[in-house]
Design an enzyme around this catalytic site. Structure first.
Site, PDB file in Angstrom:
ATOM      1  N   LYS A 156     -34.644  56.406 -66.690  1.00 51.89           N
ATOM      2  CA  LYS A 156     -35.504  56.979 -67.722  1.00 51.89           C
ATOM      3  C   LYS A 156     -34.912  58.277 -68.255  1.00 51.89           C
ATOM      4  O   LYS A 156     -34.896  58.516 -69.468  1.00 51.89           O
ATOM      5  CB  LYS A 156     -36.905  57.237 -67.160  1.00 51.89           C
TER       6      LYS A 156
ATOM      7  N   GLN B 130     -44.548  58.785 -61.692  1.00 53.35           N
ATOM      8  CA  GLN B 130     -44.109  57.462 -61.253  1.00 53.35           C
ATOM      9  C   GLN B 130     -45.037  56.909 -60.170  1.00 53.35           C
ATOM     10  O   GLN B 130     -45.341  57.580 -59.188  1.00 53.35           O
ATOM     11  CB  GLN B 130     -42.674  57.550 -60.706  1.00 53.35           C
TER      12      GLN B 130
ATOM     13  N   ASP C 126     -47.819  57.215 -70.510  1.00 54.79           N
ATOM     14  CA  ASP C 126     -48.013  55.933 -69.845  1.00 54.79           C
ATOM     15  C   ASP C 126     -49.286  55.239 -70.329  1.00 54.79           C
ATOM     16  O   ASP C 126     -49.493  54.050 -70.070  1.00 54.79           O
ATOM     17  CB  ASP C 126     -48.094  56.129 -68.323  1.00 54.79           C
TER      18      ASP C 126
END
Length: 321
Positions: free
Chosen positions: A72, A116, A139
């Site tokens: 990422k 995460q 997200d």
């Protein structure tokens, strides 16, 4: 869309299956999306003097998560954004993590925040997700953005379902009136995917662990999205001939000689001859997740300089804070 079909090679993997379906090339689509994002990042910086910044937080030292987080960061730099990595030990307390999120919420150089998952068991993921400011929740998992998706309002959409929808629309165009079945009801993929399809005018069914006959429901679907984490779950008798199949699952399994390979939730070799279109694993949905994360980060940066920048971008999903 890739012109390659499963009939073009021999059996044994997504690249060499029997016959039938056209392969949906998520890798190529994601590459084009990243290139377009990079161009828009440059234009955004020239106009507003702002470089989008993405903060990624990893708690613990899970090897797979570490690789994913580093990828990422690499892709963030490649499109001209700034990456801020926070690698925290497994023993980090929930209070410490929430304090970090509070600081990132207040940092004007940070436009997107991603924690995460999964988190260590002593940390409540819902509390952490909802601590992220909605306009930085790239997200799309916080209750504000989830609620906006539920009610059909513009917001930040979870990355993997957004990537799936992009692939579907690129292949099928207008989705109105199609029957869609989503197998899997997670907050991360299944539920938002079903809502996105519903908002596109599909008639949507959701299968989950308590569904009595998921195969029967799946056979009615023009669009079948599978996100269960159970490799090879969907067989040929689950699939309507000519259906478009989106396989979100990814599992590494052992093969001969001590090697491994990646497989999806769909038994590709069985389903490819039946389906009309299908995503391979790897090379299907996976590359779209990071590409959409970058897209969401750019959207968040546009929101930071005002609604006008969002509207000018042509993004119908801009979030009007």
């Amino acid at each position: 869309m890739s012109e390659k079909t499963a009939s073009e090679t021999a059996s044994g993997s997504p690249e060499n299956a029997g016959a039938g379906a056209s392969l949906i090339d998520g890798k190529a689509f994601a590459k084009n999306l990243r290139q377009r994002t990079a161009e828009e990042v440059r234009a955004f910086h020239e106009k507003h003097g702002v470089t989008p910044g993405l903060a990624v937080v990893l708690v613990g030292n899970d090897p797979a998560s570490e690789v994913y987080v580093r990828n990422k960061a690499l892709e963030t730099h490649r499109v001209g954004m700034r990456s801020f990595m926070h690698m925290l030990p497994e023993t980090t307390s929930e209070a410490s993590l929430l304090h970090l999120i509070e600081r990132l919420n207040e940092d004007p150089e940070i436009h997107g925040i991603l924690v995460q998952l999964p988190l260590p068991k002593h940390i409540d993921p819902f509390r952490v997700t909802n601590a992220i400011a909605p306009n930085k929740d790239v997200d799309g998992l916080g209750e504000v953005n989830a609620g906006r998706l539920m009610t059909g309002l513009p917001g930040i959409i979870p990355c993997t379902p957004l990537g799936c929808l992009m692939l579907l629309k690129s292949e099928l165009g207008d989705l109105r009136g199609l029957n869609a079945t989503v197998i899997g009801a997670s907050n991360l993929v299944g539920k938002p995917m079903a809502l996105l399809l519903l908002n596109e005018g599909c008639t949507v069914s959701i299968c989950h662990i308590d569904t009595v006959d998921p195969a029967a429901m799946s056979r009615t679907a023009d669009i079948l999205v599978v996100a269960t984490g159970k490799s090879g779950l969907v067989k040929k008798d689950w699939v309507k001939p000519g259906a478009t199949v989106i396989d979100v699952g990814i599992t590494r399994i052992p093969t001969e000689g001590g090697k491994t390979r990646l497989v999806g939730d769909v038994d590709f070799d069985e389903v490819a001859p039946i389906a009309g279109r299908i995503t391979p694993v790897p090379g299907g949905v996976g590359p779209m997740t990071i590409a959409c994360l970058l897209r969401n980060t750019l959207k968040a940066a546009r929101m930071s300089v005002g609604d006008k920048a969002c509207k000018e971008s042509g993004d119908k999903n801009w979030l009007p804070y």
